[in-house]
Design a protein around this motif. Structure first.
Motif, PDB file in Angstrom:
ATOM      1  N   ALA A 251      33.229  46.762  39.470  1.00 52.62           N
ATOM      2  CA  ALA A 251      33.216  48.112  40.044  1.00 52.62           C
ATOM      3  C   ALA A 251      34.201  49.015  39.305  1.00 52.62           C
ATOM      4  O   ALA A 251      33.846  50.088  38.817  1.00 52.62           O
ATOM      5  CB  ALA A 251      33.541  48.044  41.534  1.00 52.62           C
ATOM      6  N   CYS A 256      32.146  52.429  39.590  1.00 56.00           N
ATOM      7  CA  CYS A 256      31.383  52.584  40.831  1.00 56.00           C
ATOM      8  C   CYS A 256      32.180  51.940  41.959  1.00 56.00           C
ATOM      9  O   CYS A 256      33.193  51.284  41.712  1.00 56.00           O
ATOM     10  CB  CYS A 256      29.991  51.962  40.705  1.00 56.00           C
ATOM     11  SG  CYS A 256      30.025  50.220  40.348  1.00 56.00           S
ATOM     12  N   PRO A 258      32.880  49.339  45.275  1.00 57.21           N
ATOM     13  CA  PRO A 258      32.590  47.921  45.487  1.00 57.21           C
ATOM     14  C   PRO A 258      31.290  47.645  46.242  1.00 57.21           C
ATOM     15  O   PRO A 258      30.678  46.599  46.051  1.00 57.21           O
ATOM     16  CB  PRO A 258      33.813  47.403  46.273  1.00 57.21           C
ATOM     17  CG  PRO A 258      34.613  48.586  46.649  1.00 57.21           C
ATOM     18  CD  PRO A 258      34.187  49.733  45.804  1.00 57.21           C
ATOM     19  N   CYS A 260      28.593  48.823  45.686  1.00 58.05           N
ATOM     20  CA  CYS A 260      27.522  48.861  44.683  1.00 58.05           C
ATOM     21  C   CYS A 260      27.162  47.442  44.221  1.00 58.05           C
ATOM     22  O   CYS A 260      26.073  47.189  43.731  1.00 58.05           O
ATOM     23  CB  CYS A 260      28.064  49.660  43.501  1.00 58.05           C
ATOM     24  SG  CYS A 260      26.849  50.449  42.518  1.00 58.05           S
ATOM     25  N   LEU A 261      28.122  46.519  44.367  1.00 59.57           N
ATOM     26  CA  LEU A 261      27.914  45.158  43.869  1.00 59.57           C
ATOM     27  C   LEU A 261      27.271  44.322  44.976  1.00 59.57           C
ATOM     28  O   LEU A 261      27.904  44.047  45.985  1.00 59.57           O
ATOM     29  CB  LEU A 261      29.252  44.536  43.447  1.00 59.57           C
ATOM     30  CG  LEU A 261      30.189  45.426  42.613  1.00 59.57           C
ATOM     31  CD1 LEU A 261      31.505  44.698  42.337  1.00 59.57           C
ATOM     32  CD2 LEU A 261      29.529  45.850  41.305  1.00 59.57           C
TER      33      LEU A 261
END
Ligand code: GTP
Length: 426
Positions: A251, A256, A258, A260-261
């Protein structure tokens, strides 16, 4: 499709390249988030080998966006050489699909020089085994807030001033400590200008591209390099790399949040290897170790160094699972174990008179652990032709099941050979 992070669960060279390449088919963009050209991904497509050190492995898929995140340290000359090599093979790596974050740190000639000078004055025991590519010194400058960032390459006056600043301390070290000639900042600047000109079209806002791909419903693949036990904080310090290799850094190193993961795949080699110095509890200094080395072709893709080999160590894998919140494993090189009568898995360590299930956190603690093994029967069959889980011998299935039991993480992908096709998805 969920955004996916790929990390190496051991000390690197787990075969991440092949799995990234496979998953890249489903991705909208592939982004590298840490490390530099010390990674060495070897890809085999239709029998042809291709080694990439810097450019995301997804590049072999036409049209996919390949991104270099801010967490990477980029050697612009190596980057251009890789681009030229790929273009010569007919693979398009134009700025339309390849982007370098404006915030990415640039490896300069003086970083490489510092790397080599430092390693040359270390005693044999304290050598980290760096690849001499300037990666550590570049990260040092980043933390010291005197690093050159990719966007600076498009701003000649700022670039010149930053080179002058970066060389003030280094030149003293070069001359007084290492007895080498100091660098002329103006020459360093003039040398980098033509390189900077070629890099400029690739500069962009990687963070926004990731967001845009997601907004359009696409999946982003985050490609880690090295392995979790080489992480600057969580690895076998000081025998580690100079960046965070844990999944969380995907991230920060790509730009981006976290959340997003989503899917976190740990690439797990069916046995353990390590390049260079540092503790390695399950290392085999016997015939079995040599067999693994020979059958697994365990030579570094970047340095050509022979890799040390040993049994699978579930203690470090358990640690990886908790540090990265792994959602699954991709088990690689299972085929290399074919023909071994007995397989051992390290299930815990004996450390200072106690049995422990996670690696000790003290520096050098790992050098004093004694592996506690469980033994399992091996299999004779060549499994490189297996394409479904059911085609695997019973003993191989048991090995996989035991890994899952001991780690609490499922094995979702099994790789039985270097080719894209030699993969079982469960
Ligand atoms: P780093 O980022 O440097 O850690 O690289 P990596 O994790 O991508 O590993 P690397 O490509 O250096 O090493 C993996 C090697 O194993 C390559 O030569 C691959 O072609 C090969 N390989 C990958 N999967 C398999 C497999 O399942 N079986 C066999 N026999 N070879 C494999």
């Amino acid at each position: 499709m969920s955004n996916t992070v790929i990390v190496g669960t051991q000390w690197g060279d787990e075969g991440k390249g092949k799995i990234v390449d496979m998953l890249a088919q489903e991705a909208g963009a592939i982004v590298r988030f840490q490390g530099g050209n010390n990674a060495g991904h070897t890809l085999v497509v239709a029998g042809e080998q291709c080694i990439l050190h810097l450019i995301p492995s997804g590049v072999l898929h036409p049209g996919k966006k390949c991104l270099i995140g801010n967490g990477v340290v980029l050697d612009p000359e190596v980057f251009l050489k890789e681009i030229d090599g790929l273009n010569a093979k007919g693979i398009d790596v134009s700025p339309e699909r390849m982007m370098i974050s404006k915030k990415t740190q640039i490896i300069m000639s003086y970083h490489r020089m510092m790397d080599n000078c430092r390693e040359s004055v270390k005693s044999d025991e304290s050598k980290i085994g760096t690849t001499g590519r300037g990666i550590g010194p570049c990260y040092e400058d980043k933390m010291n807030r005197i690093g050159i960032r990719a966007a600076d390459l498009a701003d000649p006056e700022l670039l010149r001033a930053k080179i002058v600043e970066a060389l003030i301390e280094k030149n003293v070290l070069f001359e007084k400590l290492f007895n080498v000639e100091a660098l002329d900042p103006e020459k360093v600047y003039q040398d980098i200008l033509p390189v900077a000109e070629r890099i400029k079209p690739f500069l962009g806002d990687v963070s926004s591209v990731i967001q845009d791909v997601n907004k359009a419903g696409g999946m982003v693949l985050f490609e880690g390099a090295q392995g979790i036990h080489l992480d600057i904080d969580h690895g076998t310090y000081p025998f580690v790399t100079s960046s965070n290799t844990v999944a969380g850094n995907a991230a920060a190193g790509a730009g981006c949040g976290p959340r997003c993961l989503e899917r976190i795949i740990g690439i797990l080699k069916a046995y353990t290897t390590r390049v260079g110095s540092g503790p390695f509890a399950t290392e085999l200094l016997d015939e079995t170790g040599e067999t693994l080395q020979a059958n697994g072709h365990e030579f570094g893709a970047t340095t050509g160094r022979k890799r040390r080999c040993g049994w699978l160590d579930l203690v470090i894998i358990r640690e990886t699972a908790r540090l990265c919140d792994l959602t699954e494993f991709a088990l690689t090189k299972l085929d290399v174990l074919s023909g071994l009568k007995e397989l051992k898995i390290c299930v815990s360590y004996e450390y200072r008179g106690e049995k422990i299930s996670y690696p000790p956190q003290e520096q050098n603690g790992m050098a004093f652990v004694k592996p506690v093994y469980e033994s399992m029967p091996g299999w004779e069959e060549d499994i490189t032709g297996a394409r479904t889980y059911d085609e695997l011998p019973e003993a191989a299935k048991n090995y996989i099941a035991r890994i899952e039991e001991l780690s609490g993480v499922k094995v979702g992908i099994v790789s039985v050979g270097p080719d894209r096709a030699q993969t079982i998805v469960r």
